[in-house]
Design a protein around this motif. Structure first.
Motif, short mmCIF file in Angstrom:
data_model
loop_
_atom_site.label_atom_id
_atom_site.label_comp_id
_atom_site.label_asym_id
_atom_site.label_seq_id
_atom_site.Cartn_x
_atom_site.Cartn_y
_atom_site.Cartn_z
N TYR A 123 0.84 -1.20 0.00
CA TYR A 123 0.00 0.00 0.00
C TYR A 123 0.87 1.25 0.00
O TYR A 123 1.61 1.51 0.96
CB TYR A 123 -0.91 -0.03 1.23
CG TYR A 123 -1.79 1.19 1.42
CD1 TYR A 123 -2.34 1.86 0.33
CD2 TYR A 123 -2.06 1.67 2.69
CE1 TYR A 123 -3.15 2.98 0.51
CE2 TYR A 123 -2.87 2.78 2.88
CZ TYR A 123 -3.41 3.43 1.80
OH TYR A 123 -4.20 4.55 1.98
N LEU A 124 0.81 2.02 -1.08
CA LEU A 124 1.53 3.29 -1.18
C LEU A 124 0.55 4.42 -0.91
O LEU A 124 -0.44 4.58 -1.61
CB LEU A 124 2.13 3.47 -2.58
CG LEU A 124 2.86 4.80 -2.78
CD1 LEU A 124 4.25 4.74 -2.16
CD2 LEU A 124 2.96 5.16 -4.26
N ILE A 158 -5.18 1.34 -8.64
CA ILE A 158 -4.49 2.63 -8.72
C ILE A 158 -5.50 3.76 -8.62
O ILE A 158 -6.47 3.82 -9.38
CB ILE A 158 -3.72 2.78 -10.05
CG1 ILE A 158 -2.70 1.66 -10.23
CG2 ILE A 158 -3.03 4.13 -10.12
CD1 ILE A 158 -2.08 1.61 -11.61
N VAL A 159 -5.27 4.68 -7.68
CA VAL A 159 -5.99 5.95 -7.65
C VAL A 159 -5.08 6.96 -8.33
O VAL A 159 -3.94 7.17 -7.89
CB VAL A 159 -6.30 6.40 -6.21
CG1 VAL A 159 -6.90 7.80 -6.21
CG2 VAL A 159 -7.26 5.42 -5.54
N SER A 160 -5.52 7.56 -9.42
CA SER A 160 -4.67 8.49 -10.16
C SER A 160 -5.50 9.47 -10.96
O SER A 160 -6.61 9.16 -11.40
CB SER A 160 -3.73 7.73 -11.12
OG SER A 160 -2.92 8.62 -11.86
N HIS A 161 -4.94 10.70 -11.13
CA HIS A 161 -5.59 11.68 -12.00
C HIS A 161 -4.91 11.73 -13.36
O HIS A 161 -5.29 12.52 -14.22
CB HIS A 161 -5.55 13.08 -11.35
CG HIS A 161 -4.15 13.66 -11.26
ND1 HIS A 161 -3.37 13.54 -10.14
CD2 HIS A 161 -3.39 14.32 -12.17
CE1 HIS A 161 -2.19 14.13 -10.34
NE2 HIS A 161 -2.18 14.60 -11.58
N LEU A 199 -1.81 -1.52 -3.91
CA LEU A 199 -2.77 -0.42 -3.77
C LEU A 199 -1.97 0.87 -3.83
O LEU A 199 -1.19 1.17 -2.91
CB LEU A 199 -3.54 -0.52 -2.44
CG LEU A 199 -4.24 -1.86 -2.16
CD1 LEU A 199 -4.85 -1.86 -0.76
CD2 LEU A 199 -5.31 -2.14 -3.20
N LEU A 200 -2.11 1.63 -4.91
CA LEU A 200 -1.28 2.81 -5.15
C LEU A 200 -2.14 4.06 -5.18
O LEU A 200 -3.01 4.20 -6.04
CB LEU A 200 -0.52 2.66 -6.48
CG LEU A 200 0.32 1.38 -6.64
CD1 LEU A 200 0.96 1.35 -8.02
CD2 LEU A 200 1.39 1.29 -5.56
#
Length: 639
Positions: free
Chosen positions: A68-69, A210-213, A181-182
């Motif tokens: 987890y990052l 991945i949570v990312s914009h 989980l990033l």
């Protein structure tokens, strides 16, 4: 692998999730998206057990290994080297290494069979766990994330927050978990490191969330999108681009269903109103009323893509040359950033300044903005240039006790409250949000306030340093729209390739301590760069001390003369193209009037002028492309 069933999570009276469901399967590569505040980071923390759900269940295998990052890892402190920190990932191997060293020490005085058997068992397990290659693997991943051989032996606390986050990412990758989980992994990476991470994750055998914009990053890594929206988790089978197409299709169908249902409801209501007063029809009317009450209503489609509906104006136009840099030298101890560098920013340029961290992008922006004076040479601001500089540290200059609207009113007093509220609406501060105090806002919300301030300034030149950090995809789209409408000049540093591709018309990069320019979009630059021979950087020269004689500029050779001549020709051609485009706009405006169609002779003449102008434009554009190719060939030859 992980099953989320009927998950409800409440913060006070607000439900972030309301009976949400989601199953994560082995090997899936998933992008978790949604507007700021919809609970993406919260969901990751629920999965790892940092938060407990209000109700519902999360089930997973007991031996599931998660990596987890998250941004909280920045608080990790140690006086050890980053190589040592990264190698902490190999917990069992490190333990075995210590035990083997201890046994070898004992064997210097004790030759018992028992001790030899223990040593053999430990060494066998260490070898089975690939213990002899763990340092090589750590070196390899740290190098991919941008750390030089010397950097890897430096103390972790010597690095900035962004670089420390890279070390934490390296440690997580080395653990080879079953699922990664990033949370916004690209926020602290430069473009070369993002591309390296993309390649690594594409070949990663475990599952990834991945949570990312960064939509380009999502497109290249994930095969599935899950949208966090209105308390639910909505899956889409495909990458981000597929999600956009599929969502548009679903919304089109939903909109049609909503309109049909509303028409049916209105028809039923008219029938009920017509017959309810008649005794003979009262029973039928009551039946229809009950049917309406039981009807499962289709929601109308929400507009998740607000448009910027105002124009950014400034009171005076700049001169043709916005910035001129000549013979610029800039160095830090042991590192030469610029050496006899030259560059020009012209009116209307929208420049993306790109490259790896440490190449001097932010330093160059500060020189251009005038906040860094410790350089040699000339950096001259042109006639009538008014500048606004946006950088992440400017979030600290927001007045925490101010309401959002008051913050903008104090900064841009010439704007009316209606204008400022319109601007805030475009940055997702609607209704009573405008009266929130700055101190209660999240990092992303503060970034949006600071950007709104920058764009309300009476400035014809914008300098933007990582403006998309902490913004969600929706906010990035709004910023892109705003800058596409902006008629001034800008230069931006960003690692968001979608943002750069939609804003910039020119690319700058620093190579061999020189400022190089590519005349085109980021996508065109990427294609050109992929076909270009690998450029070997010259080693950084030591900074020139003030007491030393200045470096003499080499005499201009034939190549530099030709290059100068071609650039002059290109400037003249660009002015001619601008004149032709104005002629076309004038003809189009006249052809759009009703009066011209009453005068056949005038109509014929304007049509001919329009056709001639269009032909001239095509010829001039073809000539421009030829010149651009010649310039690029000469520049490559001189590298």
């Amino acid at each position: 692998m992980i099953a989320i069933n009927n998950l409800t999570f409440e913060i006070g009276a607000r439900a972030l999730y309301d009976e949400a469901n989601w199953h994560i399967k082995p090997g899936e590569k998933i992008g978790l998206i949604g507007a700021n505040g919809t609970g993406k980071t919260t969901l990751l923390k629920i999965i790892v057990g940092a938060y407990s759900p209000t109700s519902g269940a999360i089930s997973m295998a007991k031996d599931l290994k998660m990596g987890y990052l998250n941004q909280d890892l920045l608080s990790y402190q140690t006086d050890k080297s980053i190589l040592h920190v990264a190698m902490e990932a190999f917990e069992r191997q490190n333990q075995l290494h210590t035990e083997i060293e201890s046994l070898l020490k004992k064997l210097e005085t004790d030759y018992s069979d028992d001790l030899l058997h223990k040593l053999s068992d430990k060494q066998h397990e260490f070898e089975a766990l690939d213990g002899y290659n763990i340092e090589f693997r750590a070196h390899e991943i740290l190098a991919g994330l941008g750390f030089s051989e010397d950097d890897q032996n430096r103390n972790l606390m010597e690095f900035s927050g962004g670089w420390r986050m890279r070390v934490m990412l390296a440690k997580i990758l080395l653990q080879t978990p079953d699922i990664l989980l990033l949370d916004e992994p690209t926020n602290h990476l430069d473009l070369p490191s993002i591309k390296w991470l993309e390649t690594y994750l594409q070949s990663f055998e475990g599952a990834i969330v991945i949570v990312s914009h960064d939509r380009y990053f999502l497109d290249r890594v994930v095969k599935k999108i899950v949208e966090s929206r209105k308390g639910k988790l909505i899956p889409y089978a495909g990458n981000y681009s597929f999600y956009l197409e599929e969502k548009a299709l679903r919304e089109e169908i939903q909109s049609g269903q909503y309109k049909n249902q509303q028409a049916k409801i209105r028809q039923e209501e008219r029938l009920i109103e017509r017959f309810r007063a008649k005794a003979s029809k009262a029973k039928m009317a009551q039946s229809r009323i009950k049917a309406l009450e039981k009807m499962e209503r289709v929601d109308d489609v929400d507009d998740d893509n607000p448009t910027v509906n105002f124009s950014f104006k400034f009171s005076k136009q700049s001169g043709r040359h916005v910035i001129r840099m000549e013979h610029v030298n800039k160095a830090y101890p042991g590192l030469q950033i610029l050496k006899d560098a030259h560059a020009v920013i012209e009116k209307g340029d929208k420049i993306a300044l790109i490259g790896a961290n440490g190449k001097g992008k932010s330093t160059l922006l500060r020189i251009i903005a005038g906040t860094d004076k410790s350089y040699e040479g000339m950096c001259e601001t042109g006639h009538n240039v008014t500048t606004t500089f946006f950088a992440q540290h400017q979030l600290e200059s927001l007045h925490l006790e101010n309401e959002i609207l008051r913050e903008l009113q104090a900064f841009a007093p010439k704007h009316t409250e209606t204008e400022l509220r319109s601007i805030l609406g475009c940055f997702l501060f609607t209704g009573d949000d405008a009266f929130k105090k700055i101190k209660v806002l999240s990092g992303g919300e503060k970034s949006r306030v600071a950007l709104a301030k920058a764009l309300t300034a009476d400035a014809n030149f914008l300098i933007l340093d990582e403006p998309t950090n902490h913004l969600d995809i929706q906010s990035v789209n709004i910023l892109i729209q705003a800058l596409q409408q902006y008629e001034g000049t800008l230069i931006a540093v960003s690692h968001d390739r979608y943002f750069l591709d939609n804003v910039a018309n020119k690319i700058w990069y620093i190579e061999n301590q020189q400022i190089k320019a590519y005349p085109g979009t980021y996508a065109e630059y990427e294609e050109w760069q992929s076909k270009r021979p690998t450029v070997v950087e010259k080693p950084a020269a030591p900074a020139v001390k003030k007491e030393e004689k200045p470096i003499e500029k080499p005499a201009a050779n034939d190549k530099s003369k030709n290059l100068k001549k071609l650039n002059q020709s290109m400037l003249q051609l660009e002015e001619r193209i601008l004149d032709i485009e104005n002629d076309i706009k004038t003809a189009e405006a006249e052809l759009a009037t009703d009066a011209i169609y009453q005068d056949s002779a005038r109509l014929k003449a304007v049509n001919e002028q329009y056709k001639t102008a269009k032909d001239n434009l095509h010829k001039a554009q073809a000539e421009w492309e030829t010149l651009a190719e010649q310039i690029l060939e000469l520049e490559n030859a001189s590298i």
